[in-house]
Motif scaffolding. Structure first.
Motif, short mmCIF file in Angstrom:
data_model
loop_
_atom_site.label_atom_id
_atom_site.label_comp_id
_atom_site.label_asym_id
_atom_site.label_seq_id
_atom_site.Cartn_x
_atom_site.Cartn_y
_atom_site.Cartn_z
N LYS A 194 0.83 -1.20 0.00
CA LYS A 194 0.00 0.00 0.00
C LYS A 194 0.87 1.26 0.00
O LYS A 194 0.56 2.24 -0.65
CB LYS A 194 -0.92 -0.01 1.22
N GLY A 195 1.99 1.23 0.73
CA GLY A 195 2.92 2.37 0.80
C GLY A 195 3.47 2.76 -0.55
O GLY A 195 3.60 3.94 -0.88
N ASN A 196 3.84 1.75 -1.36
CA ASN A 196 4.38 2.05 -2.70
C ASN A 196 3.30 2.63 -3.61
O ASN A 196 3.57 3.52 -4.40
CB ASN A 196 4.98 0.79 -3.32
N ASP A 197 2.09 2.10 -3.52
CA ASP A 197 0.98 2.64 -4.31
C ASP A 197 0.71 4.09 -3.92
O ASP A 197 0.50 4.94 -4.78
CB ASP A 197 -0.29 1.81 -4.09
N PHE A 198 0.73 4.33 -2.63
CA PHE A 198 0.48 5.70 -2.14
C PHE A 198 1.56 6.64 -2.67
O PHE A 198 1.25 7.72 -3.18
CB PHE A 198 0.46 5.71 -0.60
N LYS A 199 2.81 6.22 -2.54
CA LYS A 199 3.94 7.05 -2.98
C LYS A 199 3.85 7.33 -4.48
O LYS A 199 4.01 8.47 -4.91
CB LYS A 199 5.26 6.35 -2.66
N ARG A 200 3.56 6.31 -5.29
CA ARG A 200 3.48 6.47 -6.74
C ARG A 200 2.36 7.46 -7.10
O ARG A 200 2.56 8.37 -7.90
CB ARG A 200 3.22 5.11 -7.41
N GLU A 201 1.19 7.29 -6.48
CA GLU A 201 0.06 8.18 -6.79
C GLU A 201 0.35 9.61 -6.31
O GLU A 201 0.03 10.58 -7.00
CB GLU A 201 -1.23 7.64 -6.16
N LEU A 202 0.98 9.73 -5.15
CA LEU A 202 1.33 11.04 -4.60
C LEU A 202 2.27 11.77 -5.55
O LEU A 202 2.05 12.94 -5.88
CB LEU A 202 1.97 10.86 -3.23
N LEU A 203 3.30 11.07 -6.02
CA LEU A 203 4.27 11.69 -6.93
C LEU A 203 3.64 12.07 -8.26
O LEU A 203 4.01 13.08 -8.87
CB LEU A 203 5.46 10.77 -7.14
N SER A 204 2.67 11.30 -8.72
CA SER A 204 2.03 11.60 -9.99
C SER A 204 1.19 12.89 -9.91
O SER A 204 0.89 13.50 -10.94
CB SER A 204 1.15 10.44 -10.46
N MET A 205 0.86 13.31 -8.71
CA MET A 205 0.04 14.51 -8.52
C MET A 205 0.86 15.79 -8.41
O MET A 205 0.30 16.89 -8.39
CB MET A 205 -0.81 14.38 -7.24
N LEU A 206 2.18 15.68 -8.31
CA LEU A 206 3.02 16.87 -8.13
C LEU A 206 2.80 17.96 -9.18
O LEU A 206 2.65 19.12 -8.82
CB LEU A 206 4.50 16.47 -8.06
N PRO A 207 2.77 17.64 -10.49
CA PRO A 207 2.56 18.72 -11.46
C PRO A 207 1.21 19.44 -11.27
O PRO A 207 1.15 20.67 -11.36
CB PRO A 207 2.61 18.00 -12.82
N SER A 208 0.16 18.69 -10.99
CA SER A 208 -1.15 19.31 -10.77
C SER A 208 -1.15 20.16 -9.51
O SER A 208 -1.72 21.26 -9.48
CB SER A 208 -2.23 18.24 -10.65
N LEU A 209 -0.52 19.65 -8.45
CA LEU A 209 -0.43 20.42 -7.21
C LEU A 209 0.33 21.71 -7.42
O LEU A 209 -0.08 22.77 -6.93
CB LEU A 209 0.27 19.60 -6.12
N ARG A 210 1.43 21.62 -8.14
CA ARG A 210 2.25 22.82 -8.38
C ARG A 210 1.48 23.83 -9.19
O ARG A 210 1.49 25.03 -8.89
CB ARG A 210 3.55 22.44 -9.09
N ALA A 211 0.78 23.39 -10.23
CA ALA A 211 -0.01 24.31 -11.06
C ALA A 211 -1.10 24.98 -10.21
O ALA A 211 -1.35 26.18 -10.33
CB ALA A 211 -0.62 23.55 -12.23
N PHE A 212 -1.74 24.21 -9.35
CA PHE A 212 -2.79 24.75 -8.49
C PHE A 212 -2.20 25.78 -7.53
O PHE A 212 -2.76 26.87 -7.34
CB PHE A 212 -3.48 23.62 -7.74
N ALA A 213 -1.06 25.45 -6.93
CA ALA A 213 -0.42 26.37 -5.99
C ALA A 213 -0.01 27.66 -6.68
O ALA A 213 -0.21 28.76 -6.14
CB ALA A 213 0.79 25.69 -5.35
N ILE A 214 0.54 27.57 -7.88
CA ILE A 214 0.94 28.77 -8.61
C ILE A 214 -0.29 29.62 -8.94
O ILE A 214 -0.26 30.85 -8.84
CB ILE A 214 1.71 28.41 -9.90
N SER A 215 -1.39 28.96 -9.29
CA SER A 215 -2.60 29.73 -9.61
C SER A 215 -3.14 30.46 -8.38
O SER A 215 -3.74 31.51 -8.50
CB SER A 215 -3.67 28.81 -10.20
N LEU A 216 -2.91 29.90 -7.21
CA LEU A 216 -3.39 30.54 -5.98
C LEU A 216 -2.45 31.65 -5.50
O LEU A 216 -2.90 32.68 -5.01
CB LEU A 216 -3.54 29.51 -4.86
#
Length: 184
Positions: free
Chosen positions: A4-26
């Motif tokens: 479960k930890g590896n799945d969580f880590k993989r999914e978390l890392l895949s969200m970085l570009p979206s998170l960064r774009a959202f943060a920049i927009s804010l």
């Protein structure tokens, strides 16, 4: 089979570009957005046991990021920028021992009031009850409570030798120190 930890880590890392774009927009600034994303990832990592795999991680992370931003903004709103020390230099504070002594004097004066007046002034003045609520609590008429509070206030003024607003707060010696103008 992956944990479960590896799945969580993989999914978390895949969200970085979206998170960064959202943060920049804010925020609008890349460096601050990156800091916000880092804080978000750290919180998410620390709380990963609260996330249920198979649910919407993007929404969960965006919520964390948004809450983190609002927390930082609230904190920033309470902070005062004083890099040259000018504000701090001009701060003065009324000595706390005077407040303590004033409170002791007030408590002694309060004890000298008749019990009905003390009860009325405490209910209305200190506990925040309305006159109507205090009358109900004491089991008496509204006019009786108003009269008791008024007599208690007058007696406290007499016992404490209070004649007006100037008798509250700093004395004449410390008042100029605590009300200095910040304009130089």
């Amino acid at each position: 089979m992956e944990t479960k930890g590896n799945d969580f880590k993989r999914e978390l890392l895949s969200m970085l570009p979206s998170l960064r774009a959202f943060a920049i927009s804010l925020i609008g600034r890349h460096d601050q957005a990156d800091d916000l994303v880092q804080d978000t990832i750290m919180k998410a990592w620390a709380k990963q046991e609260q996330f249920e795999m198979g649910t919407n991680m993007k929404a969960w992370l965006f919520t964390i990021l948004r809450n983190e931003l609002y927390s930082k903004l609230r904190k920033r709103g309470r902070e005062v920028q004083d890099s040259d020390g000018l504000f701090t230099e001009n701060l003065a504070q009324h000595p706390s021992q005077y407040g303590s002594l004033d409170m002791q004097d007030f408590q002694r004066a309060l004890e000298k009031l008749p019990s009905e007046q003390r009860e009325a002034i405490v209910l209305v003045g200190a506990s925040g009850f309305s006159y109507e609520e205090a009358a109900e609590i004491c089991g008496c008429a509204l006019g009786t409570i108003k009269s008791r509070v008024n007599r208690a206030r007058l007696r406290l003024q007499e016992l404490l030798d209070v004649s007006g607003e100037s008798d509250y707060g700093p004395d004449s010696v410390s008042a100029p120190l605590t009300s200095r103008s910040f304009a130089s």
